[in-house]
Design a protein around this motif. Sequence first.
Motif, PDB file in Angstrom:
ATOM      1  N   SER A 183     -37.878 -48.183 -43.245  1.00  0.00           N
ATOM      2  CA  SER A 183     -37.353 -48.635 -41.626  1.00  0.00           C
ATOM      3  C   SER A 183     -36.937 -47.465 -40.899  1.00  0.00           C
ATOM      4  N   LEU A 184     -36.725 -46.339 -41.282  1.00  0.00           N
ATOM      5  CA  LEU A 184     -36.468 -45.066 -40.582  1.00  0.00           C
ATOM      6  C   LEU A 184     -37.543 -44.660 -39.835  1.00  0.00           C
ATOM      7  N   MET A 185     -38.779 -44.911 -40.087  1.00  0.00           N
ATOM      8  CA  MET A 185     -39.971 -44.710 -39.485  1.00  0.00           C
ATOM      9  C   MET A 185     -39.857 -45.251 -37.923  1.00  0.00           C
ATOM     10  N   ALA A 210     -38.181 -33.620 -44.274  1.00  0.00           N
ATOM     11  CA  ALA A 210     -36.915 -33.562 -44.654  1.00  0.00           C
ATOM     12  C   ALA A 210     -36.448 -33.778 -46.086  1.00  0.00           C
ATOM     13  N   ASN A 211     -37.123 -34.905 -46.713  1.00  0.00           N
ATOM     14  CA  ASN A 211     -36.937 -34.943 -48.153  1.00  0.00           C
ATOM     15  C   ASN A 211     -37.251 -33.881 -49.018  1.00  0.00           C
ATOM     16  N   GLN A 212     -38.217 -33.092 -48.342  1.00  0.00           N
ATOM     17  CA  GLN A 212     -38.677 -31.960 -49.588  1.00  0.00           C
ATOM     18  C   GLN A 212     -37.643 -30.784 -49.139  1.00  0.00           C
ATOM     19  N   THR A 213     -37.007 -30.646 -48.251  1.00  0.00           N
ATOM     20  CA  THR A 213     -35.796 -29.755 -48.061  1.00  0.00           C
ATOM     21  C   THR A 213     -34.707 -29.988 -48.943  1.00  0.00           C
ATOM     22  N   MET A 231     -38.268 -32.487 -36.709  1.00  0.00           N
ATOM     23  CA  MET A 231     -37.648 -32.337 -37.928  1.00  0.00           C
ATOM     24  C   MET A 231     -35.945 -32.086 -38.006  1.00  0.00           C
ATOM     25  N   ALA A 232     -35.550 -31.464 -36.669  1.00  0.00           N
ATOM     26  CA  ALA A 232     -33.918 -31.441 -36.837  1.00  0.00           C
ATOM     27  C   ALA A 232     -33.456 -32.599 -36.807  1.00  0.00           C
ATOM     28  N   TYR A 233     -33.923 -33.709 -36.192  1.00  0.00           N
ATOM     29  CA  TYR A 233     -33.296 -35.158 -36.206  1.00  0.00           C
ATOM     30  C   TYR A 233     -33.301 -35.714 -37.373  1.00  0.00           C
ATOM     31  N   THR A 234     -34.324 -35.708 -38.316  1.00  0.00           N
ATOM     32  CA  THR A 234     -34.534 -36.417 -39.817  1.00  0.00           C
ATOM     33  C   THR A 234     -33.411 -35.499 -40.592  1.00  0.00           C
ATOM     34  N   THR A 235     -33.442 -34.349 -40.596  1.00  0.00           N
ATOM     35  CA  THR A 235     -32.561 -33.491 -41.555  1.00  0.00           C
ATOM     36  C   THR A 235     -31.086 -33.767 -41.119  1.00  0.00           C
ATOM     37  N   ALA A 236     -30.850 -33.715 -40.022  1.00  0.00           N
ATOM     38  CA  ALA A 236     -29.491 -34.049 -39.745  1.00  0.00           C
ATOM     39  C   ALA A 236     -29.043 -35.601 -39.965  1.00  0.00           C
ATOM     40  N   TYR A 237     -29.859 -36.442 -39.873  1.00  0.00           N
ATOM     41  CA  TYR A 237     -29.505 -37.769 -40.245  1.00  0.00           C
ATOM     42  C   TYR A 237     -29.204 -37.990 -41.768  1.00  0.00           C
ATOM     43  N   PHE A 238     -29.662 -37.217 -42.514  1.00  0.00           N
ATOM     44  CA  PHE A 238     -29.435 -36.807 -43.956  1.00  0.00           C
ATOM     45  C   PHE A 238     -28.107 -36.102 -43.990  1.00  0.00           C
ATOM     46  N   ALA A 264     -31.908 -35.994 -27.476  1.00  0.00           N
ATOM     47  CA  ALA A 264     -32.568 -36.985 -28.279  1.00  0.00           C
ATOM     48  C   ALA A 264     -31.558 -36.902 -29.622  1.00  0.00           C
ATOM     49  N   ALA A 265     -31.095 -35.902 -30.043  1.00  0.00           N
ATOM     50  CA  ALA A 265     -30.143 -36.048 -31.110  1.00  0.00           C
ATOM     51  C   ALA A 265     -28.963 -36.898 -30.927  1.00  0.00           C
ATOM     52  N   ALA A 266     -28.218 -36.759 -29.930  1.00  0.00           N
ATOM     53  CA  ALA A 266     -27.289 -37.905 -29.542  1.00  0.00           C
ATOM     54  C   ALA A 266     -27.799 -39.441 -29.484  1.00  0.00           C
ATOM     55  N   GLN A 267     -29.029 -39.441 -29.167  1.00  0.00           N
ATOM     56  CA  GLN A 267     -29.658 -40.892 -29.345  1.00  0.00           C
ATOM     57  C   GLN A 267     -29.706 -41.388 -30.787  1.00  0.00           C
ATOM     58  N   TYR A 268     -29.736 -40.525 -31.619  1.00  0.00           N
ATOM     59  CA  TYR A 268     -29.616 -40.871 -33.291  1.00  0.00           C
ATOM     60  C   TYR A 268     -28.096 -40.485 -33.841  1.00  0.00           C
ATOM     61  N   GLY A 269     -27.398 -40.259 -33.021  1.00  0.00           N
ATOM     62  CA  GLY A 269     -25.955 -39.888 -33.717  1.00  0.00           C
ATOM     63  C   GLY A 269     -25.487 -38.652 -34.320  1.00  0.00           C
ATOM     64  N   VAL A 270     -26.667 -37.522 -34.162  1.00  0.00           N
ATOM     65  CA  VAL A 270     -26.530 -36.525 -34.758  1.00  0.00           C
ATOM     66  C   VAL A 270     -26.294 -35.073 -34.032  1.00  0.00           C
ATOM     67  N   ALA A 271     -25.888 -35.623 -32.665  1.00  0.00           N
ATOM     68  CA  ALA A 271     -25.653 -34.201 -32.030  1.00  0.00           C
ATOM     69  C   ALA A 271     -24.757 -33.279 -32.509  1.00  0.00           C
ATOM     70  N   SER A 272     -23.638 -33.700 -33.353  1.00  0.00           N
ATOM     71  CA  SER A 272     -22.567 -32.769 -33.747  1.00  0.00           C
ATOM     72  C   SER A 272     -23.143 -32.024 -34.909  1.00  0.00           C
ATOM     73  N   ARG A 273     -24.444 -32.216 -35.374  1.00  0.00           N
ATOM     74  CA  ARG A 273     -24.940 -31.547 -36.665  1.00  0.00           C
ATOM     75  C   ARG A 273     -25.741 -30.476 -36.035  1.00  0.00           C
ATOM     76  N   ILE A 274     -26.008 -30.479 -34.772  1.00  0.00           N
ATOM     77  CA  ILE A 274     -27.047 -29.569 -34.197  1.00  0.00           C
ATOM     78  C   ILE A 274     -26.195 -28.347 -33.939  1.00  0.00           C
ATOM     79  N   MET A 275     -26.272 -27.475 -34.743  1.00  0.00           N
ATOM     80  CA  MET A 275     -25.221 -26.207 -34.589  1.00  0.00           C
ATOM     81  C   MET A 275     -25.412 -25.417 -33.468  1.00  0.00           C
ATOM     82  N   ASP A 276     -26.741 -24.798 -33.068  1.00  0.00           N
ATOM     83  CA  ASP A 276     -27.094 -24.245 -31.834  1.00  0.00           C
ATOM     84  C   ASP A 276     -28.527 -24.219 -31.846  1.00  0.00           C
TER      85      ASP A 276
END
Length: 468
Positions: A183-185, A210-213, A231-238, A264-276
Motif C-alpha cells: 500500500s506504500l506504493m 530503502a529495504n536494501q539499505t 529515495m530520501a522519503y522512503t528511507t526517512a519513512y522507515f 515533499a518530505a513534509a507531505q509524507y511527515g518526514v521533514a524532521s528526518r531530512i538532516m540537511d
Amino acid sequence: MEYLFVFAQSHEEFRVPELLSISELHAFTIGFDRYANVLDMAIKRPFMILMLDKEEHAHILAQRCILIKSVHEFYAKGSSYEVLHEQNGRARPQWERYILDTSFKFYVLGYNFTISQRRQRQIIESFAYMDFLGKIEMKNPEVTLTVFEEYESGRAPDGGLHKDGEFTQVYFGRLVVEGSARSLMGTFDVKKRQYFGNTSMEAEISLLMANQTLASPGKLIYDPFIGTGSMAYTTAYFGAFVYGSDIDGRQMRGKDKTPGIIRAAAQYGVASRIMDLCTFDITNHPWRCGSFFDAIITDPPYGVRAGAKRLGRKRIREDRLQLAIPRPNEPYIPPTKPYELSQLVTDLVLLARYLLRPGGRLVFFLPTVSDEYAPPDINTVLCEGMELVANSLQDFGSWGRRLITIKKTAHSECLPPSFDSVREAEVNRDTHVPAHKDFREKYFQGFKKDSASIPSSQALETPATIVS
C-alpha cells in the motif's frame, strides 16, 4: 515451520534480496531448503515455500517487504488434488486444533486463470474430510483456508486456451497475514507528490531500495546524487535520518522559497528526518572523516534523462589558461565536464568504503547493455573491503538496470578516494572493460556495436525538468 509466500508478479529478481535484507534487519533467518539448486527458476513463479522459526517473522516480513502479497501456513501441494489431499492428511497435526469451534472460510484462486464458481464449490467440498465444525463466516473468520491453482502463462501446449483444472501445481494452507507494505506504493506515488522531476524514481523501486539499505529508526543514510529526493522519503519513512547532496542545487531547491525536497518530505511527515541538503561535487566533497554513515543509497545519473557531471574543464586550451573573472554582482559558476559512468561507479564504491561504518551498505542502480553484460562487470567496481550482497536486474529489453547492494567488510579506517580513476585505468590497461562503460553513447546509438558516433546535437545534456 514452512510457510507459503505469495508474491506480486513484478521485479522477480528483487524478491530474495528483499527477504534476506529484512530478516537480517530483524535478526532472524529464512530457510530456502526446497530451492537449494533451483532458486533462479523458483523466483520466476509467484509461490515459494520457505522456512521460518516463528509465525511472528511472517508478520514482520509482510509488514515491510514490498513484493509480498500474503503469507500462509503451508499444509500441502501437488500436481493433482489426489496428491494434495494425501499430503494434507499427513499435515493434520497442524490444522486439527481448528476443527471443533473455529469460524472459517475457504478462499480459492487461480494464477493465470479464472476458476469458475461451480468448480470453486467442488474444490471446497473436496476438503469435507477435514470435518471443521465451526461456523462458516465469510466476513471475519478466525481462520481462512486458502487454495491456489497455478497455471502456466500463455496458451496450452496445443495452442488453445487453458481449461479449468489443467493446472501445473495446487497449494493449500492457512492465511497468516496479508502483505501490507504494498500500500506504500500509493502513498509515495510520484504523481501525487508535491515536488518531482523527470528523473524521480518510481515509488515501488524507491521502497525496494530503502529495504536494501536496512533503513530503520536512528540510522544515518546518505544520498550523494539526491536529485529530487525520491529515495530520501522512503528511507526517512522507515525511521532513518537522511543527508543529501547534489552537484546541481536547483534539483533539490526547486523554484519556491522552501526547498522542494523539504516540501515533499513534509507531505509524507518526514521533514524532521531530512538532516540537511548541500550542493557540492562528490569528487570535491567536504567530508573530513569517514566511517559514520550506516548506508548510502543513490541512483547515479547515467545519461538517459540527465547525464553525470563533475567539476573541471572538458579541455584546457593554451589561449584560455587564465581564469575568467565573473562580472560584478554575478555569482561564479564553476565549469563542469562529463563524468563517465564506469569512472563514476568505481569512485562511488571507493567513496562508500570511506564513508560507511563497518557493515554499512551501498545501494545503487547500475545500467548495463543486455547483450554485453557479464558477471565480471560487477567485479570491476568492487575493491578490497567491499563485498557484493545482491545483484538484481530490472530488464528493459536491449538494456537493463541492476540494483547493486554492496556491504563494507573492512573494519579498519579507509582513506578517501583520489577520484583519479582515469589515471588508474591507464596504468592498468588490461582491466576488463565492463558493459556499462560509455553507457550514454551506447544508449543513443541504439546499442549497435558498429554504429557511427552519434551527432553532437544528441550528445548535449538536457537539464532535468522540475515540477514544483
